[in-house]
Design an enzyme around this catalytic site. Structure first.
Site, PDB file in Angstrom:
ATOM      1  N   GLY A 146      22.994   9.435  38.096  1.00  0.00           N
ATOM      2  CA  GLY A 146      23.742  10.612  38.509  1.00  0.00           C
ATOM      3  C   GLY A 146      24.289  11.423  37.362  1.00  0.00           C
ATOM      4  N   MET A 147      23.998  11.017  36.121  1.00  0.00           N
ATOM      5  CA  MET A 147      24.377  11.748  34.904  1.00  0.00           C
ATOM      6  C   MET A 147      25.877  11.775  34.642  1.00  0.00           C
ATOM      7  SD  MET A 147      21.633  14.814  35.470  1.00  0.00           S
ATOM      8  CE  MET A 147      21.720  14.452  37.224  1.00  0.00           C
ATOM      9  N   VAL A 148      26.653  10.991  35.372  1.00  0.00           N
ATOM     10  CA  VAL A 148      28.103  10.980  35.169  1.00  0.00           C
ATOM     11  C   VAL A 148      28.418  10.266  33.861  1.00  0.00           C
ATOM     12  CG1 VAL A 148      30.304  10.170  36.079  1.00  0.00           C
ATOM     13  CG2 VAL A 148      28.558  11.067  37.634  1.00  0.00           C
ATOM     14  N   HIS A 194      25.373   0.086  39.204  1.00  0.00           N
ATOM     15  CA  HIS A 194      25.878  -0.300  37.888  1.00  0.00           C
ATOM     16  C   HIS A 194      25.746  -1.803  37.638  1.00  0.00           C
ATOM     17  CE1 HIS A 194      28.786   3.384  38.300  1.00  0.00           C
ATOM     18  NE2 HIS A 194      27.538   3.752  38.028  1.00  0.00           N
TER      19      HIS A 194
END
EC number: 1.1.99.1
Length: 561
Positions: free
Chosen positions: A94-96, A470
């Protein structure tokens, strides 16, 4: 240099492997081979940030792993996608961009990862990064990794959410990756010039121009080759042909928290009971391989929106086409953001020293596959308890490398984790019922107003919670009997073999894992080359001095009854 012989062999061109490929070749002295099972990342669905839901659900770009039935989630099998493409999970995530709290890394050192405290790792976070708003004591401005805030919170819902947090008595933070994580503020993403800035774009692509880097794609690694207790190379398969390649210096596994322990086990390194059950001859007993598995869970707290401002109005095919065409032509607009542009990090209760709950705010109500959650306008918060006590494992099932390992997280096994999600529900309702959200807040769609008691919340969470993708900690760094690598990232008891990726985390940080994985690879690259570590930082950390006696700094202006 002989054919099929290199100085370093890196397995996995993901978040860590691309960093290593760049750093280990930058002086031109060493020949490096980088092996990746997937292929090219040159797809609009990878490069356009708003298309993030597509690559993670596509077999071409991601290992579509699923867990064993999770006993504390009503025996649901949970989806666990991992990157299978240049850039690895940094090309499908999600590129966070969240580094984690400073105390997370102090915790690593207390767990036996000597040298990995916050003071020592902060310089490597800075080295990796170019922060869109300039460098300072906490942020870098010359690194490969581009980080920004997307469209700078143009949608009014983002700022309303931040204001709701402060209305509820929490701190505001201008930079949660700086001196103060705790609080509500803008969220950061790995996007540069409107494109996903994966480690393939940031690190690997520049390095591929060097003559001393060889990149081989569509290469399935079978195992690490051993001569007694020394790693000598790897065996991999490409297009049906099996190849053995030799490493003069080291083999480095960067295959991720599922792939790296699986490869160690395929190579005969691990718990003898696990190996023997799968018909694998034990080469080296190392009981911690595949153990200590940790992950973040989250659920969507969804509300209807009373104002016509949400992104649900942009989910029809015509608007998606316009967004896509604008992105292709200009690399800006709604196509150039992941839409998570504001966030929050809070402590679940008094006595918790640093934040253990994380919010991603989304000005739309939708699922991870990009489809609408309901008709009309809405918004949602992704909320999760980020410091779980439950532990799982990754176990090889067969000597055949094409057979996926058995994965079990044991999500919510520990009562503290279940309690954390009850806090998620109750604290979120209080925040969203602050005055700042009055003009936007409609009916609660999920969990629903009727979900109130501990038992009702627990039942909802068991059915609604999802992985935040994660997985980590399966080759933990340390010195205890379950440690797989030492603080230099060397596999204990095996010469010339390292693991460098999120599997070496001793404990999972409070936040998304791409940033700390890149940091680990940056620091490990210096360790591998025998370079003097970067000078430790003395930048201070902002904490609530009264954390033992209060859950937030002030009292909420409105409390649900």
């Amino acid at each position: 240099m002989k054919e099929n012989q290199y100085d370093y062999i890196i397995v996995g061109a993901g978040s860590a492997g691309c960093v290593l490929a760049n750093r280990l070749t930058e002086d031109g002295q060493k020949q490096v081979l980088l092996l990746e099972t997937g292929g090219s990342d040159k797809s609009i669905f990878i490069q356009m940030p708003t298309a993030l839901s597509i690559p993670m659900n596509t077999k071409k770009y991601a290992w579509q792993f699923h867990t064993e039935p999770e006993p504390f989630l009503d025996n649901r099998r949970m989806h666990c996608p991992r990157g299978k493409v240049l850039g690895g999970s940094s090309s499908i995530n999600g590129m966070v961009y969240v580094r984690g709290h400073a105390r997370d890394f102090d915790e690593w050192e207390s767990e036996g990862a000597t040298g990995w405290n916050y003071s020592n790792v902060l310089p490597y976070f800075k080295k990796a990064e170019t922060w869109a708003f300039g460098g300072d004591d906490y942020r870098g401005d010359t690194g490969p990794l581009g980080v920004n805030n997307g469209n700078n919170m143009q949608n009014p819902l983002y700022k309303a959410f931040i204001k709701a947090g402060t209305d509820a008595g929490y701190m505001e933070t201008g930079d949660y990756n700086g001196g103060q994580q705790e609080g509500f503020g803008p969220m950061h993403m790995t996007v540069r010039h409107g494109r996903r800035w994966s480690t393939a774009n940031a690190y690997l692509r520049p390095a591929m121009a060097r003559e001393n880097l060889t990149v081989v794609t569509h290469a399935l690694v079978h195992k690490v080759l051993l001569d007694g207790k020394t790693a000598t190379g790897v065996r991999y398969e490409q297009n049906g042909q099996v190849h053995d390649v030799t490493a003069n210096d080291e083999v480095i596994l960067s295959a991720g928290s599922i792939g790296s322990p699986h490869l160690l086990q395929l190579s005969g390194i691990g718990n003898p009971d696990v190996l023997k059950t799968s018909g694998i001859e034990v080469q080296h007993e190392l009981p911690g391989v595949g153990e200590n598995l940790q992950d973040h869970l989250e659920f969507y707290f969804q509300f209807r929106c009373k104002q016509p401002v949400s992104l649900n109005r942009k989910l029809d095919w015509w608007n998606k086409l316009k967004i896509g065409v604008r992105w292709i032509l200009r690399k800006d607009g709604l196509g150039a953001t992941n839409h998570f542009e504001s966030c929050g990090f809070i402590r679940s209760k008094a006595g918790v020293e640093w934040p253990d709950l994380q919010y991603h705010f989304l000005p739309a109500a939708m699922r991870y596959d990009g489809k609408e959650a309901f008709d009309g306008d809405g918004f949602q918060l992704h909320i999760g308890h980020n410091k779980p006590k439950s532990r799982g494992n990754v176990h090889v099932q067969s000597a055949d490398p094409k057979v996926a390992p058995r994965i079990r997280f044991n999500y919510l096994e520990h009562e503290a984790d279940r309690e954390g999600f009850r806090d998620c529900v109750r604290l979120t309702r209080e925040i969203i019922n602050q005055p700042a959200m009055d003009e936007y807040r409609g009916a609660e769609i999920q969990p629903g107003a009727s979900v109130e008691t501990d038992e009702q919340i627990d039942a909802f969470v068991r059915q609604a919670v999802e992985s935040a993708y994660h997985p980590s900690c399966t080759c933990k760094m340390g010195t205890d009997e379950l440690a797989v690598v030492d603080p230099e990232t060397r596999v204990r008891g095996i010469e010339n073999l390292r693991v460098v990726d999120s599997s070496v985390f001793p404990t999972i940080p409070n936040g998304n894992l791409n940033a700390p994985t890149i940091m680990v690879a940056e620091r490990a690259a210096d360790l591998i080359r025998g370079k003097e570590p970067l000078h430790a930082s003395d930048a201070p950390v902002v904490m609530d001095e009264q954390w033992q006696s209060r859950q937030r700094q002030g009292q909420a202006k409105r409390v649900l009854t």
